[in-house]
Structure formats: structure tokens, C-alpha cells
Design an enzyme around this catalytic site. Structure first.
Site, short mmCIF file in Angstrom:
data_model
loop_
_atom_site.label_atom_id
_atom_site.label_comp_id
_atom_site.label_asym_id
_atom_site.label_seq_id
_atom_site.Cartn_x
_atom_site.Cartn_y
_atom_site.Cartn_z
N ARG A 8 49.54 40.24 33.68
CA ARG A 8 48.77 39.55 34.70
C ARG A 8 48.47 40.49 35.86
O ARG A 8 49.32 41.28 36.27
CB ARG A 8 49.55 38.34 35.23
CG ARG A 8 48.79 37.53 36.28
CD ARG A 8 49.68 36.50 36.96
NE ARG A 8 50.76 37.12 37.73
CZ ARG A 8 50.60 37.70 38.92
NH1 ARG A 8 49.40 37.75 39.49
NH2 ARG A 8 51.62 38.23 39.55
N VAL A 9 47.25 40.39 36.39
CA VAL A 9 46.90 41.00 37.66
C VAL A 9 46.27 39.91 38.51
O VAL A 9 45.82 38.89 37.98
CB VAL A 9 45.93 42.21 37.50
CG1 VAL A 9 46.64 43.40 36.87
CG2 VAL A 9 44.68 41.84 36.74
N SER A 10 46.24 40.13 39.82
CA SER A 10 45.80 39.06 40.72
C SER A 10 44.29 38.95 40.87
O SER A 10 43.77 37.86 41.10
CB SER A 10 46.43 39.26 42.10
OG SER A 10 47.83 39.16 42.00
N THR A 11 43.56 40.06 40.77
CA THR A 11 42.12 40.01 41.03
C THR A 11 41.33 40.69 39.92
O THR A 11 41.86 41.50 39.17
CB THR A 11 41.78 40.70 42.37
OG1 THR A 11 42.17 42.08 42.28
CG2 THR A 11 42.49 40.04 43.53
N GLN A 14 41.36 44.57 39.51
CA GLN A 14 42.59 45.26 39.10
C GLN A 14 42.59 45.45 37.59
O GLN A 14 41.98 44.67 36.85
CB GLN A 14 43.81 44.46 39.55
CG GLN A 14 44.02 44.48 41.06
CD GLN A 14 45.22 43.64 41.46
OE1 GLN A 14 45.35 42.50 41.06
NE2 GLN A 14 46.09 44.21 42.26
#
Length: 196
Positions: A8-11, A14
Site C-alpha cells: 500500500r501507498v497513500s497517494t 507514490q
């Protein structure tokens, strides 16, 4: 028994590549990934899919604890749900698993330390912003997406999906920018060439 990786990445800007390669190298049979904030579990469809399909003996693998969530309570709830299904959680950095009692304790401590660290960072950031404002040097964060370019491409006849592709953002972000009232728009720069 399966090893299931979760990245998972936030944006959107990324990169997931490093996590995906690591999880595959660790022998994960399936790797699911998403680009969404870890502040809460809401909207994290890939993670929910993994949890719902876990079977006894399965192992959920993440590269770092904060990939599971930003709040200690959320992480512990996830670990508990996995354990209820007879599955375990493994964090690669540092290497710890909930298969043993000690692993559960370590994950709890790591989650608490990470959450405290994030609070300290936010507090220092808030203090820095207040000092900059007092000196008249703070102008606010720069928008990640050039709002002016979004509007320009729209007036050129491009649809939200195509604008998103050109600027490397989602269609929903384009819609949000186009719907912003003029009073809330950031100061826009005029662009002479394409790209970001």
C-alpha cells in the site's frame, strides 16, 4: 496454506514497485496492492478482500507495519481478525510474526511507537508552520496537481479521464479540481509546455 502479500501507498504519485518486488521475493503466492491512505480501513478494498479470503494456516505479509495502518488500534484489530481466522501476520522490516506470543507483543509496541512518532512529526510541522506564518514566510503547501493545467486541458476539449492520464492523477481528482469554486482555487501558474 498461502502467503498473501499486501502492498500500500497513500497517494497516486507514490510507487508500489519496491514493496511488490520484496513481497514476491519473499515467496508470496498472491500479492494485492492499492493506492489509498492508511489513516483508516474505510475504502481499502484490496485489504478487505485479503481478510475475507484468509484460511487457517495462511499468512498475511507486509513490508512494514504502517502498510497495514496508521493507527495502533486499526493494526491490532486487523491482527485479531487474522488470528480469528487461524491466519498469521508477518512484517518483513523488522522481521516479526504473530505466530508466537512474543511477535504479537512486538507488533503492539511497534504500532504504538510509530503512532507516537507520527504525532511528534505533525506537532513539529505545526510549530514550524506557525513560526513561518509569524514571520510572514508561509504561503501554504503547493498543490500536487497543476489546477491551471487541468482547466486548460478541459477548455481544449479533453475529458477528465484523458486529463488524468496526461497529468498522472485520477479522474476523480480532475473532477474535484474542476468543481472548485473560484474563491477556493490555488494561485494558478500559466504554462507554456505540457507535462507537470
Amino acid at each position: 496454506m498461502a502467503r498473501i502479500g499486501y502492498a500500500r501507498v497513500s497517494t497516486n504519485d507514490q510507487d508500489l514497485e519496491g514493496q511488490l518486488k520484496r513481497l514476491e521475493a519473499e515467496g508470496c503466492d498472491v500479492v494485492r496492492a492499492e493506492k489509498i491512505s492508511g489513516a483508516s480501513r474505510e475504502g481499502r478494498a484490496e485489504l478487505e478482500t485479503i481478510i475475507s479470503f484468509l484460511r487457517p494456516g495462511d499468512e498475511l505479509v507486509v513490508t512494514r507495519l504502517d502498510r497495514l495502518g496508521r493507527a495502533t488500534r486499526d493494526v491490532l484489530n486487523l491482527v485479531h481478525e487474522c488470528e480469528q481466522k487461524g491466519a498469521s501476520v508477518t512484517v518483513l522490516d523488522p522481521n516479526v510474526s504473530t505466530r508466537g506470543d512474543m511477535g504479537r507483543v512486538v507488533i503492539t509496541v511497534l504500532g504504538m511507537v510509530a503512532e507516537m512518532e507520527r504525532r511528534f512529526i505533525k506537532e513539529r510541522q505545526r510549530e514550524g508552520i506557525e513560526q513561518a506564518k509569524a514571520k510572514g514566510k508561509y504561503k501554504g503547501g503547493r498543490p500536487r496537481i497543476d489546477h491551471g493545467r487541468v482547466r486548460q486541458l478541459r477548455t481544449e476539449g479533453l475529458g477528465p479521464s484523458e486529463i488524468g492520464k496526461q497529468l498522472g492523477c485520477s479522474r476523480m481528482q480532475v473532477y474535484r479540481i474542476l468543481e472548485l469554486p473560484a474563491s477556493e482555487r490555488p494561485q494558478e501558474r500559466t504554462r507554456t509546455s505540457g507535462g507537470l
